[in-house]
Design a protein around this motif. Structure first.
Motif, PDB file in Angstrom:
ATOM      1  N   PRO A  37      33.195  52.091  46.200  1.00  0.00           N
ATOM      2  CA  PRO A  37      33.469  50.723  45.741  1.00  0.00           C
ATOM      3  C   PRO A  37      33.789  50.684  44.252  1.00  0.00           C
ATOM      4  O   PRO A  37      33.304  51.520  43.484  1.00  0.00           O
ATOM      5  N   PRO A  38      34.604  49.715  43.854  1.00  0.00           N
ATOM      6  CA  PRO A  38      34.864  49.571  42.418  1.00  0.00           C
ATOM      7  C   PRO A  38      33.592  49.152  41.688  1.00  0.00           C
ATOM      8  O   PRO A  38      32.664  48.614  42.296  1.00  0.00           O
ATOM      9  N   THR A  39      33.578  49.390  40.400  1.00  0.00           N
ATOM     10  CA  THR A  39      32.463  48.908  39.593  1.00  0.00           C
ATOM     11  C   THR A  39      32.561  47.384  39.483  1.00  0.00           C
ATOM     12  O   THR A  39      33.595  46.793  39.792  1.00  0.00           O
ATOM     13  N   ARG A  40      31.509  46.779  39.027  1.00  0.00           N
ATOM     14  CA  ARG A  40      31.495  45.327  38.812  1.00  0.00           C
ATOM     15  C   ARG A  40      32.651  44.927  37.886  1.00  0.00           C
ATOM     16  O   ARG A  40      33.379  43.984  38.155  1.00  0.00           O
ATOM     17  N   GLU A  41      32.815  45.667  36.794  1.00  0.00           N
ATOM     18  CA  GLU A  41      33.858  45.356  35.821  1.00  0.00           C
ATOM     19  C   GLU A  41      35.248  45.510  36.431  1.00  0.00           C
ATOM     20  O   GLU A  41      36.127  44.675  36.207  1.00  0.00           O
ATOM     21  N   THR A  42      35.450  46.575  37.204  1.00  0.00           N
ATOM     22  CA  THR A  42      36.752  46.789  37.838  1.00  0.00           C
ATOM     23  C   THR A  42      37.040  45.701  38.853  1.00  0.00           C
ATOM     24  O   THR A  42      38.160  45.171  38.896  1.00  0.00           O
ATOM     25  N   LEU A  43      36.057  45.334  39.661  1.00  0.00           N
ATOM     26  CA  LEU A  43      36.267  44.289  40.658  1.00  0.00           C
ATOM     27  C   LEU A  43      36.609  42.958  39.983  1.00  0.00           C
ATOM     28  O   LEU A  43      37.567  42.281  40.386  1.00  0.00           O
ATOM     29  N   ASP A  45      37.980  42.579  37.097  1.00  0.00           N
ATOM     30  CA  ASP A  45      39.311  42.749  36.515  1.00  0.00           C
ATOM     31  C   ASP A  45      40.408  42.624  37.579  1.00  0.00           C
ATOM     32  O   ASP A  45      41.419  41.947  37.359  1.00  0.00           O
ATOM     33  N   LEU A  46      40.221  43.272  38.721  1.00  0.00           N
ATOM     34  CA  LEU A  46      41.210  43.182  39.803  1.00  0.00           C
ATOM     35  C   LEU A  46      41.418  41.735  40.235  1.00  0.00           C
ATOM     36  O   LEU A  46      42.553  41.283  40.410  1.00  0.00           O
ATOM     37  N   ILE A  47      40.323  41.025  40.413  1.00  0.00           N
ATOM     38  CA  ILE A  47      40.400  39.637  40.864  1.00  0.00           C
ATOM     39  C   ILE A  47      41.092  38.780  39.807  1.00  0.00           C
ATOM     40  O   ILE A  47      42.020  38.013  40.119  1.00  0.00           O
ATOM     41  N   ALA A  48      40.681  38.922  38.556  1.00  0.00           N
ATOM     42  CA  ALA A  48      41.268  38.112  37.481  1.00  0.00           C
ATOM     43  C   ALA A  48      42.756  38.400  37.318  1.00  0.00           C
ATOM     44  O   ALA A  48      43.576  37.473  37.245  1.00  0.00           O
ATOM     45  N   PHE A  95      44.003  45.785  47.420  1.00  0.00           N
ATOM     46  CA  PHE A  95      44.422  45.490  46.054  1.00  0.00           C
ATOM     47  C   PHE A  95      45.313  46.648  45.623  1.00  0.00           C
ATOM     48  O   PHE A  95      45.016  47.812  45.903  1.00  0.00           O
ATOM     49  N   VAL A  96      46.417  46.322  44.934  1.00  0.00           N
ATOM     50  CA  VAL A  96      47.325  47.341  44.411  1.00  0.00           C
ATOM     51  C   VAL A  96      47.536  47.052  42.929  1.00  0.00           C
ATOM     52  O   VAL A  96      47.750  45.902  42.533  1.00  0.00           O
ATOM     53  N   VAL A  97      47.486  48.126  42.134  1.00  0.00           N
ATOM     54  CA  VAL A  97      47.664  48.032  40.691  1.00  0.00           C
ATOM     55  C   VAL A  97      48.873  48.877  40.304  1.00  0.00           C
ATOM     56  O   VAL A  97      48.933  50.066  40.652  1.00  0.00           O
ATOM     57  N   THR A  98      49.827  48.252  39.604  1.00  0.00           N
ATOM     58  CA  THR A  98      50.974  48.973  39.041  1.00  0.00           C
ATOM     59  C   THR A  98      51.159  48.483  37.602  1.00  0.00           C
ATOM     60  O   THR A  98      50.474  47.559  37.162  1.00  0.00           O
ATOM     61  N   ARG A 103      48.100  42.908  42.634  1.00  0.00           N
ATOM     62  CA  ARG A 103      48.230  41.996  43.762  1.00  0.00           C
ATOM     63  C   ARG A 103      47.212  42.367  44.834  1.00  0.00           C
ATOM     64  O   ARG A 103      46.941  43.536  45.062  1.00  0.00           O
ATOM     65  N   GLN A 104      46.685  41.348  45.453  1.00  0.00           N
ATOM     66  CA  GLN A 104      45.987  41.546  46.717  1.00  0.00           C
ATOM     67  C   GLN A 104      47.110  41.394  47.744  1.00  0.00           C
ATOM     68  O   GLN A 104      47.685  40.314  47.879  1.00  0.00           O
TER      69      GLN A 104
END
Length: 140
Positions: A37-43, A45-48, A95-98, A103-104
């Motif tokens: 699982p992502p860390t709290r901070e990463t999660l 960040d992904l959502i924001a 979730f995808v990061v580029t 984007r979710q």
């Protein structure tokens, strides 16, 4: 370019998204978020960065969502994040990061908006839905 996908191989949407990324010519970094699982901070960040609310980033159809009473509108974002960290199945996927953003990817074709090369040629989802036809026209 680095692309990261928070992936669940048991999810058709996640598999379709991964296939589109690969068809764009990039082998992404795959994070099996149920196992790692992502860390709290990463999660957070992904959502924001995806522009979603915490609640929008949750899988509400999972039995644990109801079992934990997460449908209570009085619950804080912090409480919802804690539930997702404790039960990663609650994180909606993928979730995808580029370099173009986060984007979710629900539906999976949302990944095309953030790929460095969105002209991936013809693409048909696992269920037979045509996303891009043989002429390169996006249909969905």
């Amino acid at each position: 370019m680095t692309i990261t996908i928070y992936h669940n191989p048991l999810c058709g949407t996640s598999r379709n998204t991964l296939a589109m990324i690969r068809q764009s010519g990039v082998e992404p970094e795959i994070v099996p978020y149920l196992e790692t699982p992502p860390t709290r901070e990463t999660l957070r960040d992904l959502i924001a960065r995806s522009g979603l609310t915490v609640r929008e980033a949750m899988r509400t159809k999972e039995p644990v969502y109801a079992e934990l009473g997460l449908d209570d509108p009085a619950l804080s974002d912090a409480a919802l994040i804690e539930a997702m960290l404790a039960h990663p199945i609650l994180i909606n996927r993928p979730f995808v990061v580029t370099e173009k953003g986060v984007r979710q990817c629900r539906p999976s074709e949302l990944v095309l908006d953030i790929l460095p090369n969105p002209d991936i040629g013809p693409f048909t989802k696992e269920d037979g839905e045509v996303v891009i036809d043989k002429d390169g026209k996006r249909l969905v």
